[in-house]
Design an enzyme around this catalytic site. Structure first.
Site, short mmCIF file in Angstrom:
data_model
loop_
_atom_site.label_atom_id
_atom_site.label_comp_id
_atom_site.label_asym_id
_atom_site.label_seq_id
_atom_site.Cartn_x
_atom_site.Cartn_y
_atom_site.Cartn_z
N ASP A 122 0.82 -1.22 0.00
CA ASP A 122 0.00 0.00 0.00
C ASP A 122 0.85 1.27 0.00
O ASP A 122 0.69 2.14 0.84
CB ASP A 122 -0.92 -0.05 1.24
CG ASP A 122 -1.91 1.08 1.31
OD1 ASP A 122 -2.38 1.52 0.24
OD2 ASP A 122 -2.21 1.54 2.43
N ASN A 145 6.93 -7.26 7.16
CA ASN A 145 5.66 -6.65 7.51
C ASN A 145 4.52 -7.46 6.91
O ASN A 145 4.46 -7.67 5.70
CB ASN A 145 5.58 -5.22 6.98
CG ASN A 145 4.23 -4.56 7.29
OD1 ASN A 145 3.96 -4.22 8.45
ND2 ASN A 145 3.38 -4.42 6.29
N GLU A 146 3.64 -7.91 7.77
CA GLU A 146 2.39 -8.54 7.35
C GLU A 146 2.58 -9.65 6.32
O GLU A 146 1.91 -9.67 5.28
CB GLU A 146 1.41 -7.50 6.83
CG GLU A 146 1.00 -6.52 7.92
CD GLU A 146 -0.27 -5.75 7.60
OE1 GLU A 146 -0.64 -5.68 6.43
OE2 GLU A 146 -0.90 -5.25 8.55
N ASN A 196 -0.26 -5.32 13.85
CA ASN A 196 -0.97 -4.30 13.07
C ASN A 196 -2.46 -4.61 13.19
O ASN A 196 -2.90 -5.67 12.74
CB ASN A 196 -0.56 -4.35 11.60
CG ASN A 196 0.88 -3.93 11.38
OD1 ASN A 196 1.54 -3.47 12.30
ND2 ASN A 196 1.36 -4.09 10.15
N TYR A 209 -6.63 -3.26 13.03
CA TYR A 209 -7.58 -2.26 12.51
C TYR A 209 -9.01 -2.54 12.95
O TYR A 209 -9.94 -2.39 12.17
CB TYR A 209 -7.45 -2.19 10.98
CG TYR A 209 -6.14 -1.57 10.55
CD1 TYR A 209 -6.00 -0.19 10.47
CD2 TYR A 209 -5.03 -2.36 10.26
CE1 TYR A 209 -4.80 0.39 10.10
CE2 TYR A 209 -3.82 -1.80 9.90
CZ TYR A 209 -3.71 -0.41 9.81
OH TYR A 209 -2.52 0.17 9.46
N TYR A 251 -10.92 -1.51 9.38
CA TYR A 251 -11.17 -2.52 8.34
C TYR A 251 -12.14 -3.59 8.83
O TYR A 251 -12.78 -4.27 8.04
CB TYR A 251 -9.85 -3.18 7.90
CG TYR A 251 -8.98 -2.27 7.08
CD1 TYR A 251 -9.47 -1.64 5.95
CD2 TYR A 251 -7.66 -2.05 7.43
CE1 TYR A 251 -8.67 -0.79 5.19
CE2 TYR A 251 -6.84 -1.22 6.68
CZ TYR A 251 -7.36 -0.59 5.56
OH TYR A 251 -6.57 0.24 4.82
N GLU A 301 0.90 -0.88 14.12
CA GLU A 301 -0.04 -0.12 13.27
C GLU A 301 -1.41 -0.17 13.93
O GLU A 301 -1.83 -1.23 14.41
CB GLU A 301 -0.18 -0.72 11.86
CG GLU A 301 1.00 -0.51 10.97
CD GLU A 301 0.81 -1.02 9.54
OE1 GLU A 301 -0.36 -1.17 9.09
OE2 GLU A 301 1.83 -1.29 8.88
N TRP A 360 -0.52 4.18 12.82
CA TRP A 360 -0.42 4.24 11.36
C TRP A 360 -1.25 5.39 10.88
O TRP A 360 -2.44 5.35 11.04
CB TRP A 360 -0.92 2.93 10.73
CG TRP A 360 -0.54 2.82 9.30
CD1 TRP A 360 -1.36 2.94 8.20
CD2 TRP A 360 0.77 2.58 8.77
NE1 TRP A 360 -0.65 2.79 7.05
CE2 TRP A 360 0.66 2.56 7.36
CE3 TRP A 360 2.04 2.38 9.35
CZ2 TRP A 360 1.77 2.35 6.54
CZ3 TRP A 360 3.11 2.17 8.53
CH2 TRP A 360 2.97 2.15 7.13
N LYS A 401 -4.39 7.94 6.48
CA LYS A 401 -4.36 7.62 7.92
C LYS A 401 -3.37 8.50 8.68
O LYS A 401 -3.12 8.26 9.87
CB LYS A 401 -4.04 6.14 8.13
CG LYS A 401 -5.14 5.22 7.60
CD LYS A 401 -5.00 3.80 8.06
CE LYS A 401 -6.03 2.91 7.38
NZ LYS A 401 -5.81 2.72 5.93
#
Ligand code: GCB
Length: 603
Positions: free
Chosen positions: A163, A415-416, A470, A472, A476, A509, A554, A573
């Site tokens: 992203d 990351n992720e 991370n 959300y 999300y 995040e 984030w 964000k």
């Protein structure tokens, strides 16, 4: 790898400025023995994408060319001359006077080459061919495809599996530096501090090229006093009454290394270093023996026009904004940042989680976020990804570059990534082992985890020293429903803590897209009110969890991404806009962070 600095024995020439530039449309082969057939200008360091007003340039995928002339003064020509790129995104072929001098793959690490044999007196031509192609063998990961247009011309396409905008070009300084023929090649500094005695035993290893009769090591304090001295290439010095490098209270010593031959100092290099101790113990992250609380951000190297290009004024300003808010740390999401930023963090006392460019290691990355809620989600990431080699290379290069920085307290290996999918363990275990073996300071390691990687599904948790999440909830997942989100946040954190009581937990995040200036009496998503409510909710839960050792939200600022229906001029964000104007939530964060001490927040 040493950063190029001028000393009594070294000269640095900066090749920043305006270069010639050309998009390679792959119609006619480029003859590298001749000047490029172009009149286009491009500033270096900076991404090429946003410097013109051409959509073709901005969205170009494939190859581009850079070129400039340079002259090395006669007085320097008997020295060893090294050409160094701070980075080149993502693969570079470097020609000097039409001959290939070096090649490097990976867009976020420096590389260098000795150029004496390529030089002619007077003007020399430096030509660089770059590729910005990303695929399933590179880091970051891109979904690469080729099609043909109606005239049969090849069209390359990279759909970013991440992203942020795929900025390309020479985004960090290009320099030539000189050293004598007998030279200091690398320095490794490992401070071991006895906190009780305020005494540090500093191990210094020096690698040399050529030969010296003696290598002298002198440690100098900030006032310029010599505090320790010894000789040898593998040696120890003791610093008594040591001043520690502390978060936001940095103290830097300098290791002055001198190579002596026939009684004369031939080469000198000065490496700044800090004395500090990092440990993970009983669910705490200790810096200098005290439980540290991370307050800060995930960031990007991202500014108007320059893209990811080095901008030291932005770097200084960003750290000042952080300090003003009471923040003490950030993560170099999602790739290693410039040498210059790392050196700045050392001197400003900003604590850094240093991340590799391993992002996009997930076969199913898209904005179908419904999968975030599935506990048993699996995909075939580890069959599709062919990134092990690139991953290993970048771990080697990153640790070689950043090993001496006191600001770096932890490495983030990825990351992720799809750590919940079959094959993840087999992929990650060797990489974690490698990083542990290579880091002379044995810093903690982490893997930053996506929402599907839960206490139940993550297959690699035992490899991580710190749980970096991370999350959300409320964005999300359960968008706008902060009550349910609060419950989900609390429940998951308690589950992690119960299952891994010895591992500190932090958020790397959490955030909500927020359009600056958009307000809502109902606190609707995207409004500045919602962003503040969202953060307040999270903070309430964080404060209840004893092993929760840090909050890096984030994102620091709004940033550019590829376009798509989920992004309006990029990711919103940010706590600051891309121009670094604060959104409303900055006040809440400042109030909170200035009242949370750097140490001992969680007893
Ligand atoms: C994430 C990614 C980050 C994205 C962010 C978002 O989980 O790590 O790169 O920008 O979410 O805003 O969606």
């Amino acid at each position: 790898m040493l950063y190029p600095v001028a000393t009594d024995s070294r000269v640095v020439l900066d090749l920043s400025g305006v270069w010639n530039f050309m998009i390679d449309d792959e119609v006619k082969e480029i003859d590298v023995t001749k000047p490029l057939p172009t009149s286009e200008s491009m500033a270096v360091p900076a991404a090429f994408n946003d410097q013109t007003v051409s959509q073709k340039v901005r969205e170009h995928t494939g190859f581009v060319w850079y070129e400039r002339e340079f002259t090395v003064a006669k007085a320097l020509r008997d020295e060893r001359l090294v050409l160094r790129f701070g980075s080149a995104s993502h693969e570079a072929w470097v020609y000097i006077n039409g001959k290939l001098a070096t090649q490097h793959k990976g867009g976020f690490m420096p590389f260098e080459v000795e150029i004496n044999d390529f030089l002619v007196p007077g003007e020399n031509r430096l030509t660089v061919r770059l590729s910005n192609i990303l695929d399933n063998t590179t880091l970051p990961v891109g979904n690469y495809s080729e099609t043909k247009d109606k005239d049969g011309k090849l069209i390359r396409n990279v759909d970013e599996n991440f992203d942020f905008f795929n900025y390309g070009g020479l985004q960090r300084p290009v320099k030539i530096y000189s050293t004598p023929k007998n030279y200091i090649e690398d320095i490794v500094i490992v401070p071991d501090v006895d906190l009780q005695k305020a005494q540090a035993d500093v191990q210094v290893s020096v690698q040399t090229g050529g030969s010296f009769d003696e290598v002298r090591v002198t440690v100098v304090d900030e006032e310029g006093n010599e505090v320790a001295q010894t000789t040898g290439t593998e040696t120890n010095v003791t610093i008594t009454d040591v001043k520690l490098w502390q978060p936001l209270d940095a103290y830097l010593y300098t290791a002055k290394i001198e190579g002596v031959k026939n009684g004369e100092v031939v080469d000198v290099y000065e490496e700044p270093f800090g004395v500090r101790k990092v440990e993970v113990k009983d669910g705490k992250f200790l810096i200098n023996g005290e439980p540290f609380y991370f307050k800060g951000f995930g960031k990007h190297e991202d500014t108007f026009i320059r893209g990811r290009g080095l901008d030291e004024a932005y770097n200084v300003h960003d750290l000042n904004l952080m300090k003003d808010m009471g923040a003490n740390s950030f993560r170099t999401s999602h790739y290693p940042y410039s040498d210059e930023m790392m050196r700045l963090c050392d001197r400003e006392g900003i604590v850094v989680i240093d991340e590799t460019p391993a992002v996009g290691l997930m076969a199913s990355f898209n904005f179908d976020v419904s999968m975030l809620e599935k506990e048993d989600f699996q995909d075939d990431t580890w069959d599709q990804m062919k990134t092990s080699e690139a991953h290993e290379q970048v771990i080697r290069e990153l640790i070689a570059r950043d090993k001496n920085h006191p600001s770096v307290v932890m490495w983030s290996i990825a990351n992720e990534a799809a750590t919940y999918s079959k094959g993840a363990r087999e992929y990650f275990e060797p990489l974690f082992n490698l990083a542990r073996e290579l880091d002379p300071q044995k810093r903690p390691l982490t893997n930053v985890l996506i929402m599907m990687a839960t206490p139940k599904t993550d297959k690699c948790t035992d490899l991580y020293d710190v749980l970096a999440l991370n999350r959300y909830f409320g964005w999300y997942v359960k968008n706008g429903d902060l009550e349910t989100a609060e419950e989900q946040t609390r429940q998951e954190l308690l589950e992690w803590q119960e299952k891994y009581p010895e591992k500190p937990i932090m958020y790397t995040e959490y955030g909500a897209d927020t359009v600056a200036g958009f307000h809502s009496a109902y606190g609707e998503p995207f409004s500045e009110e919602f962003q503040e409510d969202y953060y307040r909710m999270n903070h309430k839960v964080f404060d209840e969890i004893p092993n929760f050792v840090g909050e890096q939200l984030w994102n620091f600022a709004d940033f550019q991404t590829k376009f798509g229906i989920m992004r309006v001029q990029g990711n919103k964000k940010g706590v600051f806009t891309r121009a670094r104007e604060p959104k409303m939530v900055a006040r809440h964060l400042k109030e909170r962070w200035t009242s949370i001490p750097h140490f001992g927040y969680k007893k």
